[in-house]
Design an enzyme around this catalytic site. Structure first.
Site, PDB file in Angstrom:
ATOM      1  N   HIS A 152       0.832  -1.148   0.049  1.00  8.47           N
ATOM      2  CA  HIS A 152      -0.160   0.166  -0.408  1.00  8.47           C
ATOM      3  C   HIS A 152       1.120   1.220  -0.093  1.00  8.47           C
ATOM      4  O   HIS A 152       0.854   2.497  -0.795  1.00  8.47           O
ATOM      5  CB  HIS A 152      -1.094   0.370   1.414  1.00  8.47           C
ATOM      6  CG  HIS A 152      -1.852   1.559   1.586  1.00  8.47           C
ATOM      7  ND1 HIS A 152      -2.738   1.256   1.313  1.00  8.47           N
ATOM      8  CD2 HIS A 152      -1.196   2.177   1.727  1.00  8.47           C
ATOM      9  CE1 HIS A 152      -3.508   2.378   1.392  1.00  8.47           C
ATOM     10  NE2 HIS A 152      -2.587   3.258   2.088  1.00  8.47           N
ATOM     11  N   GLU A 153       2.156   1.250   1.163  1.00  7.36           N
ATOM     12  CA  GLU A 153       2.912   2.630   0.840  1.00  7.36           C
ATOM     13  C   GLU A 153       3.696   2.372  -0.483  1.00  7.36           C
ATOM     14  O   GLU A 153       4.215   3.854  -0.471  1.00  7.36           O
ATOM     15  CB  GLU A 153       3.316   2.389   2.585  1.00  7.36           C
ATOM     16  CG  GLU A 153       2.771   2.659   3.590  1.00  7.36           C
ATOM     17  CD  GLU A 153       1.439   3.694   4.001  1.00  7.36           C
ATOM     18  OE1 GLU A 153       1.848   4.024   3.320  1.00  7.36           O
ATOM     19  OE2 GLU A 153       0.424   3.398   5.060  1.00  7.36           O
ATOM     20  N   HIS A 171       1.823   4.523  -2.639  1.00 10.59           N
ATOM     21  CA  HIS A 171       1.338   6.397  -2.341  1.00 10.59           C
ATOM     22  C   HIS A 171       3.213   6.714  -3.112  1.00 10.59           C
ATOM     23  O   HIS A 171       3.551   7.870  -3.930  1.00 10.59           O
ATOM     24  CB  HIS A 171       1.918   6.438  -1.201  1.00 10.59           C
ATOM     25  CG  HIS A 171       0.398   6.304  -0.367  1.00 10.59           C
ATOM     26  ND1 HIS A 171      -0.887   7.139  -1.563  1.00 10.59           N
ATOM     27  CD2 HIS A 171       0.137   5.432   0.606  1.00 10.59           C
ATOM     28  CE1 HIS A 171      -1.919   6.355  -0.565  1.00 10.59           C
ATOM     29  NE2 HIS A 171      -1.720   6.355   0.650  1.00 10.59           N
ATOM     30  N   HIS A 214      -5.358   7.043  -2.278  1.00 16.35           N
ATOM     31  CA  HIS A 214      -6.096   6.833  -1.752  1.00 16.35           C
ATOM     32  C   HIS A 214      -6.808   5.757  -2.723  1.00 16.35           C
ATOM     33  O   HIS A 214      -7.557   6.879  -3.161  1.00 16.35           O
ATOM     34  CB  HIS A 214      -7.047   6.989  -0.212  1.00 16.35           C
ATOM     35  CG  HIS A 214      -5.734   5.994   0.852  1.00 16.35           C
ATOM     36  ND1 HIS A 214      -6.248   7.394   1.738  1.00 16.35           N
ATOM     37  CD2 HIS A 214      -4.896   5.756   0.960  1.00 16.35           C
ATOM     38  CE1 HIS A 214      -5.167   6.710   2.227  1.00 16.35           C
ATOM     39  NE2 HIS A 214      -3.959   5.810   2.284  1.00 16.35           N
TER      40      HIS A 214
END
Lengths: 442, 90
Positions: free
Chosen positions: A131-132, A135, A141
């Site tokens: 997930h990170e 980014h 998101h």
């Protein structure tokens, strides 16, 4: 999917690890396992987009090379504007791509119990890392389900070795960097609006004239309104947000903000936000006003006698010192002199009861250790009750009327961003007003 | 109106601001969040999180707000968009 508007202008990216999880919090996660999990998390993205990730290791002097994406495990405040909060809550964050030193950096909360394929008490490092890194590569998101870019932790993925990104995430990364094995890696510039440049920094405005006013305490009324604490004093007020910051060091003028109070209002006695309809109630002298947001409703002021409060002596109450809703039971409490009344303001059969409950008034002394009369009371934080008087405040734990340790603290320092006074003397404890307080130095 | 207790309510307002659903207070205009504004923010948060859009801080919403999550906001640049709109109007 949603894109941040930022992407790397290259497809060969380097990464490095600058700290590892605390072994006492995350036992069983050896450094080499962490490296393996992070490598696999990067691979999830490079499997579907023409991206290459190279880990930089320590050089011969032991210094860790920088790289584009720097990974670290940090606790609480770690000087990047996104403090962590201990176990649970926020787990990690990463900075979008760019040319700043911090661009791409990825921070994990070191107070979490990091693991892989662990039990429900621990947090799966691989899942959060994928997930990170999304980014760090430019993705925001997503509200899609399934998507690894949903903001909430969704538990560990089933099989790390065979993990594949969901369609939403594949489309997002390919929009930025193109499709893996396509003729032209890198992709076109995505067609989405760029974020505007941040406004230039403004110099700090000194607010000397209001400094004394703010920092010497003695507030007329204090209320928890719309999730902020409002401190009223004279014809002005300050606002403290949940994170402890002030909306402004300079006070706002009551007359410019709260429309409908009498001309020349220079003292509010009490204020609170009604639970059932979010109306804001002001008490001034023997009258009260009901506000919808910042404007007084028609038909106000009304006399305080509407509330049916009578003192034990039989006299009618002609002013209110403090009003608040106790988080413990959701009921409204009004204080006047040394007594208080309790109201149930829920609307029943289309009617709001305005009469105090049976058995009231009661003596303020039931709230052991709290001063009387009081300047203001709020429910705040984790539902705890805060009592304010002069420049001190006292905190009672949620639902508690009497607790052993009620130490007064400074309103100015803890709520209004004032410097701590040089003296180490402790304010008088109203519970034991004549008793000396010894500190460690004393 | 909201069924949340005052502490849950203020925590929720802080949460909504932190993750981009409510504008952070602007010291130059010092506006108050309206009840309707907060409800709309709750609705957007519920839509984003796949919940029923009630605009109320119901138990499902409070439960989702208490879930462990990433620190980054869900709605990026809302304040910038509002500021740009204001500038254009002026």
């Amino acid at each position: 999917y949603a894109l941040s508007g930022l992407k790397w202008d290259k497809t060969d990216l380097t990464w490095s690890i600058h700290s590892y999880p605390n072994p006492s919090t995350s036992p069983g996660l050896a450094n080499n396992v962490v490296e393996d999990l992070l490598t696999r998390a990067f691979k999830a993205w490079s499997d579907v987009a023409p991206l290459n990730f190279h880990q930089l290791r320590r050089d011969s002097n032991g210094a860790t090379a920088k790289g584009d994406i720097r990974v670290s495990f940090d606790s609480m405040f770690h000087e990047d504007g996104y403090p962590f909060d201990g176990q649970g809550g926020t787990l990690a964050h990463a900075f979008f791509p760019g040319t700043l030193d911090i661009s791409g950096d990825t921070h994990f909360d070191d107070d979490e119990i990091w693991s892989y394929a662990g039990d429900s008490r621990s947090t799966d490092l691989f899942t959060v890392a994928v997930h990170e890194f999304g980014h760090a590569l430019g993705l925001s998101h997503s509200s899609s389900d399934p998507s690894i870019m949903r903001p909430y932790y969704q538990g560990p993925v089933e099989d790390i070795a065979h993990f594949k990104l969901a369609m939403d995430d594949r489309l997002a990364i390919q929009q930025l960097y193109g499709v893996k094995d396509a003729d032209r890696p890198g992709g076109d510039d995505p067609d989405f609006p760029r974020l505007p440049s941040p406004p230039p920094p403004r110099p700090t405005q000194h607010s000397d004239p209001s400094f004394q006013e703010r920092c010497q305490g003695g507030f007329d009324a204090i209320g928890n309104i719309r999730g902020e604490v409002f401190f009223f004093k004279g014809a002005q007020f300050w606002r403290t947000q949940r994170d402890g910051s002030l909306v402004s060091l300079n006070p706002a003028q009551i007359k410019n903000f709260w429309i409908g109070l009498p001309e020349g209002t220079n003292k509010i006695d009490a204020v609170y936000e009604r639970k059932s309809d979010s109306r804001i109630i002001f008490f001034i002298g023997s009258q009260y006003w009901v506000f919808k947001d910042t404007v007084a409703m028609a038909g106000y002021p009304r006399p305080l006698s509407d509330w049916g409060m009578k003192k034990k002596s039989g006299e009618r109450v002609n002013r209110v010192d403090a009003a608040f809703i106790w988080a413990h039971n959701g009921k409204t409490y009004l204080f006047s002199g040394g007594e208080f009344w309790r109201f149930n303001e829920n609307i029943e059969n289309g009617q709001r009861t305005m009469q105090p409950e049976q058995g009231y008034p009661r003596e303020n002394t039931l709230w052991e250790g709290m001063p009387a009369p009081i300047d203001g009371i709020i429910s705040w934080g984790e539902g705890n009750t805060y009592f304010f008087k002069d420049n001190s405040y006292w905190m009672l734990t949620k639902g508690v009327l009497n607790q052993d340790d009620v130490t007064p603290k400074s309103i100015a320092v803890d709520w209004l961003r004032c410097p701590a006074p040089p003296s180490t003397s402790t304010p008088a404890n109203p519970r034991f007003p004549k008793k000396c307080t010894c500190n460690f130095l004393g | 109106s909201t069924s949340a207790e005052p502490d849950q309510y203020s925590r929720a307002v802080d949460w909504l601001g932190r993750y981009g659903y409510l504008p952070r207070p602007d010291p130059y205009t010092s506006q108050l969040l309206t009840k309707e504004g907060i409800e709309e923010a709750v609705r957007i948060m519920q839509r984003f999180g796949g919940l029923r859009e009630t605009g109320k801080l119901d138990s499902e919403t409070l439960k989702l707000m208490s879930k462990p999550r990433c620190s980054l906001p869900d709605i990026v640049g809302r304040d910038d968009i509002l500021r740009r709109r204001r500038r254009r109007k002026r």
